[in-house]
Design a protein around this motif. Structure first.
Motif, mmCIF file in Angstrom:
data_model
loop_
_atom_site.group_PDB
_atom_site.id
_atom_site.type_symbol
_atom_site.label_atom_id
_atom_site.label_comp_id
_atom_site.label_asym_id
_atom_site.label_seq_id
_atom_site.Cartn_x
_atom_site.Cartn_y
_atom_site.Cartn_z
ATOM 1 N N GLY A 40 42.816 -21.379 -41.971
ATOM 2 C CA GLY A 40 43.308 -22.233 -43.048
ATOM 3 C C GLY A 40 42.411 -23.381 -43.425
ATOM 4 N N GLY A 41 41.277 -23.528 -42.800
ATOM 5 C CA GLY A 41 40.355 -24.572 -43.248
ATOM 6 C C GLY A 41 39.875 -25.534 -42.175
ATOM 7 N N SER A 42 40.368 -25.415 -40.925
ATOM 8 C CA SER A 42 39.892 -26.356 -39.898
ATOM 9 C C SER A 42 38.370 -26.244 -39.709
ATOM 10 C CB SER A 42 40.618 -26.133 -38.564
ATOM 11 O OG SER A 42 40.226 -24.924 -37.950
ATOM 12 N N GLY A 99 42.775 -16.834 -32.588
ATOM 13 C CA GLY A 99 43.286 -15.472 -32.512
ATOM 14 C C GLY A 99 43.636 -14.891 -33.876
ATOM 15 N N SER A 100 44.127 -15.744 -34.778
ATOM 16 C CA SER A 100 44.549 -15.214 -36.074
ATOM 17 C C SER A 100 43.368 -14.714 -36.884
ATOM 18 C CB SER A 100 45.339 -16.289 -36.841
ATOM 19 O OG SER A 100 46.507 -16.608 -36.108
ATOM 20 N N ASP A 103 41.953 -11.573 -34.992
ATOM 21 C CA ASP A 103 42.794 -10.368 -35.134
ATOM 22 C C ASP A 103 42.714 -9.803 -36.542
ATOM 23 O OD1 ASP A 103 43.465 -10.871 -32.570
ATOM 24 O OD2 ASP A 103 45.615 -11.103 -32.903
ATOM 25 N N THR A 139 37.321 -21.208 -31.718
ATOM 26 C CA THR A 139 37.613 -22.637 -31.885
ATOM 27 C C THR A 139 38.892 -23.073 -31.175
ATOM 28 O OG1 THR A 139 38.878 -22.321 -33.933
ATOM 29 C CG2 THR A 139 36.473 -22.643 -34.158
ATOM 30 N N SER A 148 39.482 -9.391 -25.885
ATOM 31 C CA SER A 148 40.554 -8.402 -25.677
ATOM 32 C C SER A 148 40.411 -7.206 -26.608
ATOM 33 C CB SER A 148 41.929 -9.040 -25.891
ATOM 34 O OG SER A 148 42.280 -9.040 -27.262
ATOM 35 N N SER A 150 43.037 -6.169 -28.239
ATOM 36 C CA SER A 150 44.199 -6.162 -29.132
ATOM 37 C C SER A 150 44.035 -7.008 -30.382
ATOM 38 C CB SER A 150 45.480 -6.550 -28.395
ATOM 39 O OG SER A 150 45.228 -7.520 -27.465
ATOM 40 N N LYS A 161 55.898 -7.881 -37.128
ATOM 41 C CA LYS A 161 54.689 -8.294 -36.400
ATOM 42 C C LYS A 161 54.413 -7.276 -35.309
ATOM 43 C CE LYS A 161 52.719 -12.163 -33.791
ATOM 44 N NZ LYS A 161 52.807 -13.550 -33.370
ATOM 45 N N LEU A 180 33.993 -27.320 -29.466
ATOM 46 C CA LEU A 180 34.606 -26.931 -30.752
ATOM 47 C C LEU A 180 36.123 -27.023 -30.699
ATOM 48 C CD1 LEU A 180 32.464 -23.800 -31.768
ATOM 49 C CD2 LEU A 180 32.178 -26.171 -32.505
ATOM 50 N N THR A 183 38.808 -30.743 -31.655
ATOM 51 C CA THR A 183 39.509 -31.193 -32.869
ATOM 52 C C THR A 183 40.929 -30.630 -32.957
ATOM 53 O OG1 THR A 183 38.438 -29.369 -34.039
ATOM 54 C CG2 THR A 183 37.423 -31.538 -34.271
ATOM 55 N N HIS A 199 49.472 -14.588 -20.396
ATOM 56 C CA HIS A 199 48.741 -13.312 -20.326
ATOM 57 C C HIS A 199 48.536 -12.881 -18.881
ATOM 58 C CE1 HIS A 199 47.076 -14.058 -24.615
ATOM 59 N NE2 HIS A 199 48.278 -13.532 -24.614
ATOM 60 N N HIS A 269 56.109 -11.275 -24.369
ATOM 61 C CA HIS A 269 55.310 -11.170 -25.595
ATOM 62 C C HIS A 269 56.048 -10.393 -26.690
ATOM 63 C CE1 HIS A 269 51.733 -13.018 -23.956
ATOM 64 N NE2 HIS A 269 51.169 -12.879 -25.148
ATOM 65 N N HIS A 273 57.012 -11.829 -30.287
ATOM 66 C CA HIS A 273 56.449 -11.310 -31.534
ATOM 67 C C HIS A 273 57.511 -11.219 -32.630
ATOM 68 C CE1 HIS A 273 52.510 -9.419 -29.788
ATOM 69 N NE2 HIS A 273 52.494 -10.729 -29.847
ATOM 70 N N HIS A 283 52.559 -18.988 -31.559
ATOM 71 C CA HIS A 283 52.758 -17.949 -30.532
ATOM 72 C C HIS A 283 53.039 -18.547 -29.141
ATOM 73 C CE1 HIS A 283 52.115 -14.312 -28.234
ATOM 74 N NE2 HIS A 283 51.027 -14.786 -27.681
HETATM 75 O O1 NZQ Z 1 43.817 -21.908 -39.554
HETATM 76 P P1 NZQ Z 1 43.029 -23.116 -39.196
HETATM 77 O O2 NZQ Z 1 42.894 -24.086 -40.301
HETATM 78 O O3 NZQ Z 1 41.712 -22.769 -38.540
HETATM 79 O O4 NZQ Z 1 43.909 -23.932 -38.105
HETATM 80 C C1 NZQ Z 1 44.315 -23.348 -36.893
HETATM 81 C C2 NZQ Z 1 45.796 -22.980 -36.857
HETATM 82 O O5 NZQ Z 1 46.539 -23.869 -37.654
HETATM 83 C C3 NZQ Z 1 44.235 -24.389 -35.810
HETATM 84 N N1 NZQ Z 1 42.919 -24.501 -35.206
HETATM 85 C C4 NZQ Z 1 42.221 -23.533 -34.564
HETATM 86 N N2 NZQ Z 1 41.085 -24.047 -34.054
HETATM 87 C C5 NZQ Z 1 41.064 -25.364 -34.401
HETATM 88 C C6 NZQ Z 1 42.229 -25.651 -35.151
HETATM 89 N N3 NZQ Z 1 42.508 -26.875 -35.628
HETATM 90 C C7 NZQ Z 1 41.617 -27.851 -35.388
HETATM 91 N N4 NZQ Z 1 40.491 -27.650 -34.643
HETATM 92 C C8 NZQ Z 1 40.192 -26.443 -34.138
HETATM 93 N N5 NZQ Z 1 39.092 -26.287 -33.375
HETATM 94 O O6 NZQ Z 1 45.149 -23.972 -34.815
HETATM 95 C C9 NZQ Z 1 46.198 -23.227 -35.436
HETATM 96 C C10 NZQ Z 1 46.406 -21.952 -34.638
HETATM 97 O O7 NZQ Z 1 45.299 -21.065 -34.826
HETATM 98 P P2 NZQ Z 1 45.505 -19.499 -34.501
HETATM 99 O O8 NZQ Z 1 44.211 -18.813 -34.696
HETATM 100 O O9 NZQ Z 1 46.696 -19.016 -35.250
HETATM 101 O O10 NZQ Z 1 45.908 -19.597 -32.958
HETATM 102 P P3 NZQ Z 1 45.850 -18.594 -31.780
HETATM 103 O O11 NZQ Z 1 44.480 -18.457 -31.274
HETATM 104 O O12 NZQ Z 1 46.900 -19.029 -30.850
HETATM 105 O O13 NZQ Z 1 46.245 -17.159 -32.422
HETATM 106 C C11 NZQ Z 1 47.586 -16.802 -32.591
HETATM 107 C C12 NZQ Z 1 47.726 -15.375 -33.063
HETATM 108 O O14 NZQ Z 1 47.130 -14.438 -32.129
HETATM 109 C C13 NZQ Z 1 48.118 -13.488 -31.727
HETATM 110 C C14 NZQ Z 1 49.393 -14.254 -31.840
HETATM 111 O O15 NZQ Z 1 50.525 -13.437 -31.855
HETATM 112 C C15 NZQ Z 1 49.183 -14.977 -33.164
HETATM 113 O O16 NZQ Z 1 49.387 -14.124 -34.254
HETATM 114 N N6 NZQ Z 1 47.788 -12.940 -30.397
HETATM 115 C C16 NZQ Z 1 46.684 -12.190 -30.302
HETATM 116 C C17 NZQ Z 1 46.319 -11.581 -29.111
HETATM 117 C C18 NZQ Z 1 45.103 -10.735 -29.010
HETATM 118 N N7 NZQ Z 1 44.498 -10.372 -30.117
HETATM 119 O O17 NZQ Z 1 44.675 -10.351 -27.926
HETATM 120 C C19 NZQ Z 1 47.132 -11.716 -27.894
HETATM 121 C C20 NZQ Z 1 48.129 -12.801 -27.961
HETATM 122 O O18 NZQ Z 1 49.136 -12.520 -27.032
HETATM 123 C C21 NZQ Z 1 48.720 -13.053 -29.313
HETATM 124 O O19 NZQ Z 1 49.818 -12.190 -29.584
#
Ligand code: NZQ
Ligand code: ZN
Length: 392
Positions: A40-42, A99-100, A103, A139, A148, A150, A161, A180, A183, A199, A269, A273, A283
């Motif tokens: 989203g822009g971080s 992760g978002s 993934d 980050t 991973s 997944s 989901k 990194l 922030t 996990h 998990h 979900h 999450h």
């Molecule tokens: O989107 P931005 O603007 O980057 O902001 C993100 C988001 O709002 C923010 N953020 C990340 N790094 C940052 C930061 N803000 C400031 N400084 C930074 N350095 O944090 C928020 C969460 O980010 P996101 O990527 O959504 O978090 P996460 O890594 O927890 O990922 C969650 C997703 O991964 C799935 C979850 O279900 C969820 O959809 N999972 C993926 C897995 C896998 N692929 O192995 C396993 C997990 O069990 C999980 O299910």
């Protein structure tokens, strides 16, 4: 102990300024035209994206960018990414974020390397036969997706989901600079620590097959994250604590703490979900809100593991019956969640679900796991509903 395969092909480049190696890593893995995928822009606000594009420009590597991967990333953006990559002849996907973004990049990679609708993989209709290579600049320490197999995607229609796991999706490289993550909002740091521990706990609360070495790694990892989560609550800029948690995040989900056991329970998990799909919660926070109710529901069926967890991880006093010790371990875990401002029930998570909502989530969860699932205790749809009810 059960037989196992352990496959961790991801090259890890860890430490301060690690992102400066991004161009050479992309070249090493054959990338010539890149999609930089982010959230989203971080990464725009922190200046990281600009640093990365400057490095690619200097190295003469072409790229296009696509932001907008939301937490609980959407299928719609995956389709958009696939079309963009086809048009731009992209051959390497660089996820910059958490992760978002990772993934979503993996899903784009499956969509590019396979004919037909990419959702089929997440809908368990067929399996992928390849993935366009993915690299990561991480980050946030949380999901372990940087190593991973997944990827978890939400289909907007019906808010479904679902996760898909395949060795094809394991990233080629993961750049991890703990700085990194400085922030991050405190809430996201705590969510990440919760997810990392979960996990390992999913693989710990299992029936049989446990190895001494795997248990020692798992318990050490859990104690380390628990300790450093509290350090980060008080001092978010502590580099060493950031580094401990970041590396733990990768080790917690690259398969290491599952070697020799039956693959894990994973029901916390699966229950989360459905929450993430329906209410769009973070999450890690969703996991914390569910775990205590799950643990109380299943612990008698997996008593030796819960007792061991209470003694070796939560370090409760070895006194009383096994059930007393196990329950005190669960309570200590919930106290830990509260100490880092994580919820321990749906109300604290900010979810006000009706009975109909709980019934719907239990049904979707049961469908998603093919009827019943779990290792500590096998759960069916009624069990899932009971746990959701207990977590209100
Ligand atoms: O989107 P931005 O603007 O980057 O902001 C993100 C988001 O709002 C923010 N953020 C990340 N790094 C940052 C930061 N803000 C400031 N400084 C930074 N350095 O944090 C928020 C969460 O980010 P996101 O990527 O959504 O978090 P996460 O890594 O927890 O990922 C969650 C997703 O991964 C799935 C979850 O279900 C969820 O959809 N999972 C993926 C897995 C896998 N692929 O192995 C396993 C997990 O069990 C999980 O299910
Ligand atoms: Zn998780």
């Amino acid at each position: 102990m059960f037989d196992f395969n352990y496959f961790t092909p991801t090259k890890v480049v860890f430490g301060k300024n690690a992102e400066s190696h991004v161009a050479e890593l992309i070249k090493e893995f054959g990338g010539t035209k890149i999609l930089i995928h982010y959230g989203g822009g971080s990464v725009v606000r922190s200046g990281l994206l600009k640093r990365v594009t400057d490095i690619l420009d200097a190295a003469g590597i072409g790229y296009v960018t696509l932001g907008g991967a939301v937490p609980n990333p959407h299928l719609g953006l995956v389709y958009e990414g696939i079309e963009l990559c086809k048009k731009e002849k992209v051959d390497f996907l660089l996820a910059v974020g958490g992760g978002s973004a990772i993934d979503s990049a993996k899903a784009i990679g499956y969509g590019l390397a396979n004919e037909g609708d990419v959702w089929d993989f997440y809908d368990y209709k067929r399996t992928a036969e390849g993935c366009v290579p993915v690299g990561v600049i991480l980050t946030i320490a949380a999901t372990g997706s940087e190593m991973s197999d997944s990827s978890v995607i939400t289909k907007e229609e019906g808010l479904v989901k679902r996760g898909y796991s395949s060795d094809y999706g394991r990233p080629k490289f993961a750049i991890m600079n703990p700085e990194l993550t400085m922030t991050l909002p405190d809430y996201q740091t705590a969510c990440g620590c919760t997810d990392i521990m979960m996990h390992t706990m999913e693989r710990y609360f299992t029936q049989g097959g446990n190895m001494e070495i795997t248990d020692a790694l798992a318990e050490g990892l859990l104690r380390t994250v628990k300790k450093n989560a509290v350090i980060l609550r008080d001092n978010p800029k502590d580099y060493d604590a950031r580094a401990e948690v970041m590396w733990a995040g990768s080790l917690a989900h690259n398969g290491l703490t599952g070697c020799g056991n039956d693959g894990g329970d994973w029901m916390t998990h699966k229950l989360e979900h459905e929450l993430g799909g329906l209410y769009d919660v973070a999450h890690g926070a969703g996991l914390a809100a569910i775990w205590g109710s799950w643990a109380r529901y299943v612990f008698k069926n997996c008593l030796p593991r819960f007792k061991r967890f209470a003694l070796n991880v939560m370090e409760v006093e070895n006194a009383g019956s096994d059930e007393d010790i196990a329950l005190r371990g669960i309570e200590a875990m919930e106290d830990f969640y509260r100490s880092i401002n994580m919820p321990t029930n749906l109300r604290e998570l900010g979810v006000t679900a009706t009975e109909d909502d709980l019934v719907l989530m239990a049904h979707k969860c049961a469908v998603g796991v093919g009827g019943e699932m779990g290792s500590a205790r096998v759960l069916n749809e009624q069990d899932m509903l009971n746990i959701y009810r207990a977590s209100m």
